[in-house]
Design a protein around this motif. Sequence first.
Motif, PDB file in Angstrom:
ATOM      1  N   UNK A  60      -0.306  -4.421  -0.688  1.00  0.00           N
ATOM      2  CA  UNK A  60      -1.632  -5.043  -0.815  1.00  0.00           C
ATOM      3  C   UNK A  60      -1.710  -6.315   0.013  1.00  0.00           C
ATOM      4  N   UNK A  61      -0.632  -7.101   0.037  1.00  0.00           N
ATOM      5  CA  UNK A  61      -0.617  -8.342   0.814  1.00  0.00           C
ATOM      6  C   UNK A  61      -0.737  -8.068   2.302  1.00  0.00           C
ATOM      7  N   UNK A  62      -0.212  -6.915   2.767  1.00  0.00           N
ATOM      8  CA  UNK A  62      -0.298  -6.547   4.184  1.00  0.00           C
ATOM      9  C   UNK A  62      -1.617  -5.871   4.524  1.00  0.00           C
ATOM     10  N   UNK A  63      -2.557  -5.781   3.567  1.00  0.00           N
ATOM     11  CA  UNK A  63      -3.850  -5.169   3.828  1.00  0.00           C
ATOM     12  C   UNK A  63      -3.864  -3.672   3.683  1.00  0.00           C
ATOM     13  N   UNK A  64      -2.863  -3.108   2.979  1.00  0.00           N
ATOM     14  CA  UNK A  64      -2.782  -1.658   2.791  1.00  0.00           C
ATOM     15  C   UNK A  64      -2.605  -1.375   1.306  1.00  0.00           C
ATOM     16  N   UNK A  65      -3.673  -1.323   0.521  1.00  0.00           N
ATOM     17  CA  UNK A  65      -3.548  -1.128  -0.927  1.00  0.00           C
ATOM     18  C   UNK A  65      -3.088   0.283  -1.271  1.00  0.00           C
ATOM     19  N   UNK A  66      -2.530   0.408  -2.479  1.00  0.00           N
ATOM     20  CA  UNK A  66      -2.039   1.684  -2.986  1.00  0.00           C
ATOM     21  C   UNK A  66      -3.076   2.262  -3.941  1.00  0.00           C
ATOM     22  N   UNK A  67      -3.432   3.553  -3.745  1.00  0.00           N
ATOM     23  CA  UNK A  67      -4.382   4.255  -4.608  1.00  0.00           C
ATOM     24  C   UNK A  67      -3.641   5.360  -5.354  1.00  0.00           C
ATOM     25  N   UNK A  68      -3.791   5.383  -6.689  1.00  0.00           N
ATOM     26  CA  UNK A  68      -3.208   6.432  -7.514  1.00  0.00           C
ATOM     27  C   UNK A  68      -4.294   7.475  -7.776  1.00  0.00           C
ATOM     28  N   UNK A  69      -4.078   8.672  -7.251  1.00  0.00           N
ATOM     29  CA  UNK A  69      -5.168   9.646  -7.167  1.00  0.00           C
ATOM     30  C   UNK A  69      -5.498  10.319  -8.492  1.00  0.00           C
TER      31      UNK A  69
END
Length: 509
Positions: A100-109
């Motif tokens: 998230x800090x690198x601008x790539x959030x994680x989505x749990x589908x």
Amino acid sequence: MPIPAAQYLRVSTEHQQYSLENQSAAIKRYADERGFEIVLKYEDVAKSGLLLRNRPGLRTMLHDVVSRQANFTAILVLDVTRWGRFQDIDESAHYEFLCKQAGTPVHYCSETFSNDVTLANMIIKTLKRSMAAEYSRELSAKVVGGHRKVASLGFRNGGIPGYGFRRMLVSSERKPKQLLATGERKSLATDRVILVPGPQHEVQCVREIFRMFVKERLSTRQIAGELNRRGTPSVNGRLWYQEGVYRLLTHLKYCGYHVFGQRSQILKGPSVTMPKNTWYVVSNAFEPIVSRETFQEAQQIMHCGTFFKTDERVLDTLRALWAEKGKLTQKLICKAKSVPSPQTFWSRFGGLRNAYRLIGYSGVQASPDITTTRKRLAAIKESLLGEIVKKFPEEVRIIKKNWRQRSRLRLRDNSLITVYVCRSSHRSDGSLRWLLDTVRNEVCRLSLVARLGRSNNEVFDFHLLPCIRRAARLTLTSDDPRLLAGVRFEDVGQFLSAAHNLILRRARG
């Protein structure tokens, strides 16, 4: 425009045949509904979710994201358990925060919570992480319980059979099916594995080892040497070592017992040795190779060894030798079979002198302490080497490859010089003699012999000789003719010129 995303897939075992396809299909539906385009895939096959170091796919993805090399702006994962079952839930949150800090959030589908920072969703996500970790702990406890139950019935839980045994596949009623080769595993969950005696030559070798240990009272080192001398191979054709012989002599399976639970490793943690009262020991589980009486006799002999004796019992053997011989010397201790080796007294009491003092023996008070003498000679040698290098910093340097080798000097032309410091002693006529302990097969070009004075505190003179290649204790006199082959000097400042002169003399022949 669709949002570029990467999908991460993970399966714990190879038996989850369609798990990757099912995860990928669910993630694809989630991406189509929310405007994502999957441009890259990371996966870990047959990898546990407990530790990051065992998951190359996740490590590669984190590296790409944190180093800003990724060509996607979102990560799609099926659920929290596929991200990982980390036992510390903060570790799972930490890896997600890095993305998230690198601008790539994680989505749990497939999770019910959405990817935002509202209080309710954060609580549910934390709870899900805790549930994922707890599932692994509960499953681990069930697996351990199942293994203990199987072990209590006398069946093997896994591992190599060991020298002299082979694995036999049997039914739950112990009906033999087939021998399992190395790397083969059972195919039916209801089948079990037991140990059976292996090839006849291995069985005979095991019995011969016990015979040599019990009847001939040979040590494990002597038994290993005898087997290697006979050309008897160990496991996979390797040589025998005393550790392998010791393990063979102390393992209960050779008298028909099955032992489980000697070591434990829970949830990928460190492997620890368990106390004996927690082991599962089943008698008559396998066909024994040696009788129970022979095995017990071997254990009694083993426990009578020095390793299992207290310090007081070790000193009692020294007292008994003193009473028998009337005196104590290192030579007598080495010859006595009932007394431990001098090395035991060094490791337990700091030397023979300390052991003598503990039993009240005073027969060596006037003799010099060899340990103190060796330390003093070593200090003189190190000081001498340092003084030579200080005199000629551009021409000479000290080399020592490892702790086993002596420190030597290397000249600019790569010539190696071995240094010997010889202590002096008085002869009956009052003259001096020097003791020179040489090293066998020493790789050098020259040997520097430093003879000490009467007090053995300072150097009397130096002799630079051709390399001494044979191991021996030489006694040198003041005008020893063996020293004429070299160059004598009295000052360290003359070392380099003496070395060049001797090298030039030998080159001329």
